[in-house]
Design an enzyme around this catalytic site. Structure first.
Site, PDB file in Angstrom:
ATOM      1  CE  LYS A  14       0.815   1.305   4.471  1.00 19.81           C
ATOM      2  NZ  LYS A  14       1.603   2.499   4.822  1.00 19.81           N
ATOM      3  CG  MET A  30       5.847   0.652   0.690  1.00 15.61           C
ATOM      4  SD  MET A  30       6.571   0.284  -0.925  1.00 15.61           S
ATOM      5  CE  MET A  30       5.076   0.247  -1.944  1.00 15.61           C
ATOM      6  CB  ALA A  31       1.131  -2.278   4.745  1.00 16.49           C
ATOM      7  N   GLY A  32       4.192  -4.349   4.311  1.00 12.87           N
ATOM      8  CA  GLY A  32       4.550  -5.708   3.918  1.00 12.87           C
ATOM      9  C   GLY A  32       4.216  -6.736   4.981  1.00 12.87           C
ATOM     10  CG  ASP A  71      -0.973  -0.098   8.073  1.00 13.69           C
ATOM     11  OD1 ASP A  71      -1.816   0.779   8.364  1.00 13.69           O
ATOM     12  OD2 ASP A  71       0.230   0.147   7.885  1.00 13.69           O
TER      13      ASP A  71
END
Length: 300
Positions: A12, A102-104, A139
């Site tokens: 994201k 990036m919300a991995g 997230d």
């Protein structure tokens, strides 16, 4: 139970991250406009004698392989609700930058949850899956649903948003990660003694998403955590400058960083910005991706 299930789940970018003052519980109220982008992790679950996790891909050595991993926590949470043992081998094929804003990790939690639900046939409702996601982290619910959404509360309360076009991005991957809690603490330090406004989504930004207007979205991008990320990692300013000098319409730190995001006019411009960023020496890698992207999806 035999075979395995593979789920693909997107990264994201926060096109707006408005942050309120710290709450008594230590969290912050947010107005967090999420946009899923076409960089993906794949999470595969297979029946096993006990819960174990493996990981491959870029920076896989930085991913925890114990029960602190959100993918493991997702399996444990779902199994606990349905009275079964979480005996699965979870393999994460990483392509989302690790600790990159990036919300991995959140993506892996959502991916493992959906994969275990399919493998075990638990038949969990969407509401149950989202409730487990919210328990796992702010997230994680968005990683499940994808597309575009406004996250309120601490980011876990989602309202889907309409997107009227395709947006082209470049993500510059920095060396090392930034801890989200540390970035929030720096935000608190930088805003101490000031009147932090209540977080609200920008109507101009939401309209730009709805109409697919890239130029208007570029003008409206905002991240209240960016000053804190830059304070902790001043070198990111050089990356942001290099991207805009190369023709990006706008640049910002993605979430808590240290990945930086650049909105480009079109796919060709995105490729040119990525090449220039790599040549500038201000980042370790530059990745091109389009948005919006679908949320967690069973692919095998």
């Amino acid at each position: 139970m035999s075979g395995s299930v593979t789920v693909r789940v997107p990264a994201k970018v926060n096109v707006q991250l408005a942050v309120g003052a710290a709450r008594p519980d230590g969290f912050h109220d947010l107005a967090n406009v999420f946009l899923a982008v076409g960089l993906y992790d794949e999470v595969t679950v297979t029946p096993a004698d006990e819960l174990r996790i493996t990981c491959s891909g870029p920076d896989a050595d930085q991913v925890p392989l114990d029960r602190t991993n959100l993918a493991a926590r997702a399996a444990i949470a779902l199994a606990g609700r349905h009275g079964i043992e979480p005996d699965v081998h979870i393999h994460i094929a990483k392509d989302i930058p690790v600790a990159g804003g990036m919300a991995g990790g959140s993506a892996d939690g959502a991916g493992a949850l959906l994969a275990c639900d399919a493998l075990w046939g638990t038949g969990a409702s969407r509401e149950e899956l989202l409730a487990i996601c919210a328990e796992l982290g702010s997230d994680v619910p968005f990683s499940l649903v994808g597309g575009a959404a406004l996250g309120t509360g601490r980011g876990e309360l989602l309202t889907p948003l309409e997107v009227g076009g395709t947006f082209h991005w470049v993500f510059a991957v920095a060396d090392g990660g930034l801890s989200t809690p540390v970035v929030f603490r720096e935000f608190d330090r930088l805003t101490e003694g000031t009147d932090v406004p209540l977080p609200e989504a920008s109507p101009v930004l939401l309209d730009a998403l709805r109409t697919g207007d890239t130029a208007a979205l570029a003008d409206a991008l905002a991240n209240d955590l960016q000053p804190a990320a830059l304070s902790l990692r001043p070198s990111l300013a050089d990356t942001l400058s290099a991207g805009t000098a190369a023709g990006a319409l706008a640049a910002l730190v993605s979430g808590s960083g240290p990945t930086t995001a650049f909105l480009a006019k079109d796919a060709d411009s995105a490729r040119a910005v990525a090449e220039a960023l790599l040549a500038s020496g201000t980042c370790r890698a530059a990745r091109v991706a389009a948005s919006p992207a679908a949320g967690a999806t069973v692919v095998g």
